[in-house]
Design an enzyme around this catalytic site. Structure first.
Site, PDB file in Angstrom:
ATOM      1  N   GLY A 291      80.809  55.557 -35.302  1.00  0.00           N
ATOM      2  CA  GLY A 291      81.484  54.266 -35.190  1.00  0.00           C
ATOM      3  C   GLY A 291      82.029  53.957 -33.806  1.00  0.00           C
ATOM      4  O   GLY A 291      81.382  54.165 -32.779  1.00  0.00           O
ATOM      5  N   ILE A 292      83.251  53.477 -33.814  1.00  0.00           N
ATOM      6  CA  ILE A 292      83.900  53.003 -32.592  1.00  0.00           C
ATOM      7  C   ILE A 292      84.148  54.171 -31.628  1.00  0.00           C
ATOM      8  O   ILE A 292      84.001  54.026 -30.407  1.00  0.00           O
ATOM      9  CB  ILE A 292      85.230  52.307 -32.982  1.00  0.00           C
ATOM     10  CG1 ILE A 292      84.907  51.030 -33.775  1.00  0.00           C
ATOM     11  CG2 ILE A 292      86.071  51.991 -31.773  1.00  0.00           C
ATOM     12  CD1 ILE A 292      86.082  50.455 -34.526  1.00  0.00           C
TER      13      ILE A 292
ATOM     14  N   TYR B 171      97.470  52.350 -45.858  1.00  0.00           N
ATOM     15  CA  TYR B 171      96.629  52.212 -44.652  1.00  0.00           C
ATOM     16  C   TYR B 171      97.332  51.318 -43.628  1.00  0.00           C
ATOM     17  O   TYR B 171      97.458  51.679 -42.452  1.00  0.00           O
ATOM     18  CB  TYR B 171      95.259  51.626 -45.015  1.00  0.00           C
ATOM     19  CG  TYR B 171      94.367  51.420 -43.799  1.00  0.00           C
ATOM     20  CD1 TYR B 171      93.829  52.513 -43.121  1.00  0.00           C
ATOM     21  CD2 TYR B 171      94.089  50.143 -43.314  1.00  0.00           C
ATOM     22  CE1 TYR B 171      93.023  52.338 -41.996  1.00  0.00           C
ATOM     23  CE2 TYR B 171      93.281  49.960 -42.195  1.00  0.00           C
ATOM     24  CZ  TYR B 171      92.754  51.061 -41.539  1.00  0.00           C
ATOM     25  OH  TYR B 171      91.969  50.887 -40.418  1.00  0.00           O
TER      26      TYR B 171
ATOM     27  N   GLY C 126      87.768  61.483 -33.499  1.00  0.00           N
ATOM     28  CA  GLY C 126      86.831  60.771 -34.383  1.00  0.00           C
ATOM     29  C   GLY C 126      85.656  60.250 -33.584  1.00  0.00           C
ATOM     30  O   GLY C 126      85.241  59.098 -33.717  1.00  0.00           O
ATOM     31  N   ALA C 127      85.094  61.152 -32.745  1.00  0.00           N
ATOM     32  CA  ALA C 127      84.132  60.718 -31.720  1.00  0.00           C
ATOM     33  C   ALA C 127      82.690  60.707 -32.207  1.00  0.00           C
ATOM     34  O   ALA C 127      81.812  60.206 -31.505  1.00  0.00           O
ATOM     35  CB  ALA C 127      84.244  61.673 -30.525  1.00  0.00           C
ATOM     36  N   ASN C 128      82.448  61.243 -33.416  1.00  0.00           N
ATOM     37  CA  ASN C 128      81.047  61.416 -33.817  1.00  0.00           C
ATOM     38  C   ASN C 128      80.418  60.155 -34.406  1.00  0.00           C
ATOM     39  O   ASN C 128      79.211  60.113 -34.582  1.00  0.00           O
ATOM     40  CB  ASN C 128      80.908  62.580 -34.805  1.00  0.00           C
ATOM     41  CG  ASN C 128      81.790  62.399 -36.018  1.00  0.00           C
ATOM     42  OD1 ASN C 128      82.979  62.663 -35.940  1.00  0.00           O
ATOM     43  ND2 ASN C 128      81.237  61.929 -37.107  1.00  0.00           N
TER      44      ASN C 128
ATOM     45  N   SER D 115      95.364  47.800 -36.366  1.00  0.00           N
ATOM     46  CA  SER D 115      94.400  47.129 -37.243  1.00  0.00           C
ATOM     47  C   SER D 115      94.949  45.772 -37.658  1.00  0.00           C
ATOM     48  O   SER D 115      96.173  45.592 -37.750  1.00  0.00           O
ATOM     49  CB  SER D 115      94.189  47.987 -38.494  1.00  0.00           C
ATOM     50  OG  SER D 115      93.474  47.260 -39.468  1.00  0.00           O
TER      51      SER D 115
HETATM   52  N1  LIG Z   1      85.826  49.380 -38.224  1.00  0.00           N
HETATM   53  C1  LIG Z   1      86.799  48.486 -38.263  1.00  0.00           C
HETATM   54  O1  LIG Z   1      86.576  47.289 -38.518  1.00  0.00           O
HETATM   55  C2  LIG Z   1      88.204  48.888 -37.961  1.00  0.00           C
HETATM   56  C3  LIG Z   1      89.208  47.909 -38.087  1.00  0.00           C
HETATM   57  C4  LIG Z   1      90.512  48.252 -37.754  1.00  0.00           C
HETATM   58  C5  LIG Z   1      90.805  49.524 -37.294  1.00  0.00           C
HETATM   59  N2  LIG Z   1      89.797  50.462 -37.223  1.00  0.00           N
HETATM   60  C6  LIG Z   1      90.165  51.794 -36.735  1.00  0.00           C
HETATM   61  O2  LIG Z   1      89.180  52.258 -35.835  1.00  0.00           O
HETATM   62  C7  LIG Z   1      89.162  53.685 -35.842  1.00  0.00           C
HETATM   63  C8  LIG Z   1      87.741  54.194 -35.905  1.00  0.00           C
HETATM   64  O3  LIG Z   1      87.168  53.875 -37.147  1.00  0.00           O
HETATM   65  P1  LIG Z   1      85.642  53.474 -37.346  1.00  0.00           P
HETATM   66  O4  LIG Z   1      85.627  52.082 -37.826  1.00  0.00           O
HETATM   67  O5  LIG Z   1      84.839  53.836 -36.153  1.00  0.00           O
HETATM   68  O6  LIG Z   1      85.257  54.384 -38.613  1.00  0.00           O
HETATM   69  P2  LIG Z   1      84.323  55.681 -38.781  1.00  0.00           P
HETATM   70  O7  LIG Z   1      82.949  55.412 -38.283  1.00  0.00           O
HETATM   71  O8  LIG Z   1      84.508  56.065 -40.206  1.00  0.00           O
HETATM   72  O9  LIG Z   1      84.997  56.737 -37.821  1.00  0.00           O
HETATM   73  C9  LIG Z   1      86.161  57.435 -38.175  1.00  0.00           C
HETATM   74  C10 LIG Z   1      86.142  58.758 -37.447  1.00  0.00           C
HETATM   75  O10 LIG Z   1      87.362  59.455 -37.748  1.00  0.00           O
HETATM   76  C11 LIG Z   1      87.007  60.798 -38.073  1.00  0.00           C
HETATM   77  N3  LIG Z   1      87.999  61.455 -38.911  1.00  0.00           N
HETATM   78  C12 LIG Z   1      88.338  61.150 -40.191  1.00  0.00           C
HETATM   79  N4  LIG Z   1      89.226  62.043 -40.644  1.00  0.00           N
HETATM   80  C13 LIG Z   1      89.450  62.935 -39.645  1.00  0.00           C
HETATM   81  C14 LIG Z   1      90.244  64.103 -39.524  1.00  0.00           C
HETATM   82  N5  LIG Z   1      90.981  64.579 -40.544  1.00  0.00           N
HETATM   83  N6  LIG Z   1      90.250  64.774 -38.346  1.00  0.00           N
HETATM   84  C15 LIG Z   1      89.493  64.348 -37.319  1.00  0.00           C
HETATM   85  N7  LIG Z   1      88.693  63.263 -37.384  1.00  0.00           N
HETATM   86  C16 LIG Z   1      88.674  62.567 -38.543  1.00  0.00           C
HETATM   87  C17 LIG Z   1      85.666  60.672 -38.785  1.00  0.00           C
HETATM   88  O11 LIG Z   1      85.014  61.929 -38.824  1.00  0.00           O
HETATM   89  P3  LIG Z   1      83.940  62.278 -40.009  1.00  0.00           P
HETATM   90  O12 LIG Z   1      82.646  61.666 -39.588  1.00  0.00           O
HETATM   91  O13 LIG Z   1      83.929  63.762 -40.013  1.00  0.00           O
HETATM   92  O14 LIG Z   1      84.482  61.660 -41.271  1.00  0.00           O
HETATM   93  C18 LIG Z   1      84.981  59.661 -37.877  1.00  0.00           C
HETATM   94  O15 LIG Z   1      84.446  60.287 -36.744  1.00  0.00           O
HETATM   95  C19 LIG Z   1      90.042  54.104 -37.029  1.00  0.00           C
HETATM   96  O16 LIG Z   1      91.316  54.479 -36.549  1.00  0.00           O
HETATM   97  C20 LIG Z   1      90.179  52.832 -37.849  1.00  0.00           C
HETATM   98  O17 LIG Z   1      91.371  52.776 -38.590  1.00  0.00           O
HETATM   99  C21 LIG Z   1      88.511  50.166 -37.539  1.00  0.00           C
END
Ligand SMILES: NC(=O)c1ccc[n+]([C@@H]2O[C@H](COP(=O)([O-])OP(=O)(O)OC[C@H]3O[C@@H](n4cnc5c(N)ncnc54)[C@H](OP(=O)(O)O)[C@@H]3O)[C@@H](O)[C@H]2O)c1
Length: 306
Positions: A26-27, A177, A22-24, A151
């Site tokens: 957010g985090i 979730y 999920g490198a493209n 989370s």
């Molecule tokens: N943001 C928060 O406050 C928060 C809080 C608690 C935990 N987290 C955790 O942090 C992690 C990163 O999330 P984020 O907040 O950075 O959200 P994000 O920006 O939505 O990033 C999620 C990433 O996961 C990828 N992904 C989704 N489905 C996938 C699949 N089937 N195969 C491969 N990659 C996939 C997405 O790719 P696409 O761009 O192609 O969709 C995107 O690159 C997640 O595990 C999330 O549960 C985040």
């Protein structure tokens, strides 16, 4: 623990290879940027390669000599996970950091290609399979680390993995979730236990980002709801970069022992600097965890070396 730890504390990572799922965005993106800045070789594991190359371009604009690569990985599909692992192994001999970051949150009910409820399938089972398939490389690399994303949403959950069927009639998107994230946290502890009990030098660490401003929130909801959600996140949460600090800490700090749960040190864990948390030790149950492991091996068909 170093006080007020930020990415400026990261040591030179030359010679280390990292995978970030999920490198493209957010985090995950911020994690790649910081690792590349500190000379790691970074593999962006993304389901959409175009988005992956866009992320690489962005990183290269900041760090033209960054050693960054794109490989396709869809955690929604066990065949794609196997294909990714093979391709990675053909290209790279070592793996210092496997960062299991990708995730989806509260989508409408759907199933993965292999029939698992999507959040449990993508967030947890996909990463379980990926780690198992890459385990030989991980174990063969000195001081390697596997990082799992938990989370705040999991902190009030009780493990119900065995009962967790994910069928449409029982589907509760928030609960699912939370269960998927709790499963990732249990997996991190169990993996560390298995490393330690076999005298393997690798480490497994869980972490959570607090609440970070990313695309995770509001995906799939109406435009107005999405805008309101993201505006309130700005008020209460932290940046995606700060959200990546617990991961970066877990992946690079020399003092990390393995088995920790790292998250922000601020009020209610929403934001702040990375610190070690006790909550996972309180939630953890050895029996549930080893049963979850067996269930995951049987569901994914990926048998671990131990
Ligand atoms: N943001 C928060 O406050 C928060 C809080 C608690 C935990 N987290 C955790 O942090 C992690 C990163 O999330 P984020 O907040 O950075 O959200 P994000 O920006 O939505 O990033 C999620 C990433 O996961 C990828 N992904 C989704 N489905 C996938 C699949 N089937 N195969 C491969 N990659 C996939 C997405 O790719 P696409 O761009 O192609 O969709 C995107 O690159 C997640 O595990 C999330 O549960 C985040």
């Amino acid at each position: 623990m170093t006080r007020e730890w930020t990415k400026s504390n990261i040591r030179d990572l030359s010679g280390k290879v990292a995978i970030v799922t999920g490198a493209n965005s957010g985090i995950g993106y911020e994690t790649c940027l910081a690792l590349a800045e500190n000379y790691a070789t970074v593999v962006l594991a993304v389901r959409n390669v175009n988005k992956g190359f866009e992320a690489v371009d962005k990183i290269k604009r900041e760090f033209p000599n960054a050693d960054v690569h794109v490989l396709q990985l869809d955690l929604n599909d066990l065949a794609s996970i196997r294909e990714f692992s093979q391709q990675f192994k053909q290209k790279f001999r070592s793996l210092s950091m496997l960062i299991n970051n990708a995730g989806i949150m509260v989508p409408p009910y759907r199933v993965t290609k292999d029939g698992f409820e999507s959040q449990f399938g993508v967030n947890y089972l996909g990463h379980f399979a990926l780690t198992g398939l890459l385990l030989d490389r991980i174990i063969a690399t000195p001081d390697s680390r596997v990082i799992s994303l938990g989370s705040l949403a999991a902190h009030k959950q009780k493990p119900e993995f065995k009962e967790f069927t994910g069928t449409k009639t029982k589907y509760k998107k928030f609960k699912s979730y939370g269960q998927s994230k709790l499963a990732c946290m249990f997996f991190a502890k169990e993996l560390q236990y298995r490393f330690r009990s076999r005298n393997i030098d690798s480490k497994s660490i869980a972490c959570h980002p607090g609440i970070a401003q990313t695309y995770l929130f509001g995906k799939g909801s109406r435009k107005l709801t999405r805008r309101l959600t993201r505006a309130s996140l700005k008020l209460i949460g932290q940046s995606a970069e700060a959200g990546a600090y617990p991961i970066l800490y877990a992946a690079t700090e020399p003092s990390v022992r393995g088995g920790e749960y790292i998250g922000p040190d601020g009020k209610k864990g929403i934001k702040g600097y990375p610190t070690e948390l006790n909550i996972l030790d309180e939630l953890f149950d050895e029996n549930v965890s080893s049963n979850l492991w067996l269930l995951s091996e049987s569901l994914t068909g990926v048998k671990y070396l131990f």
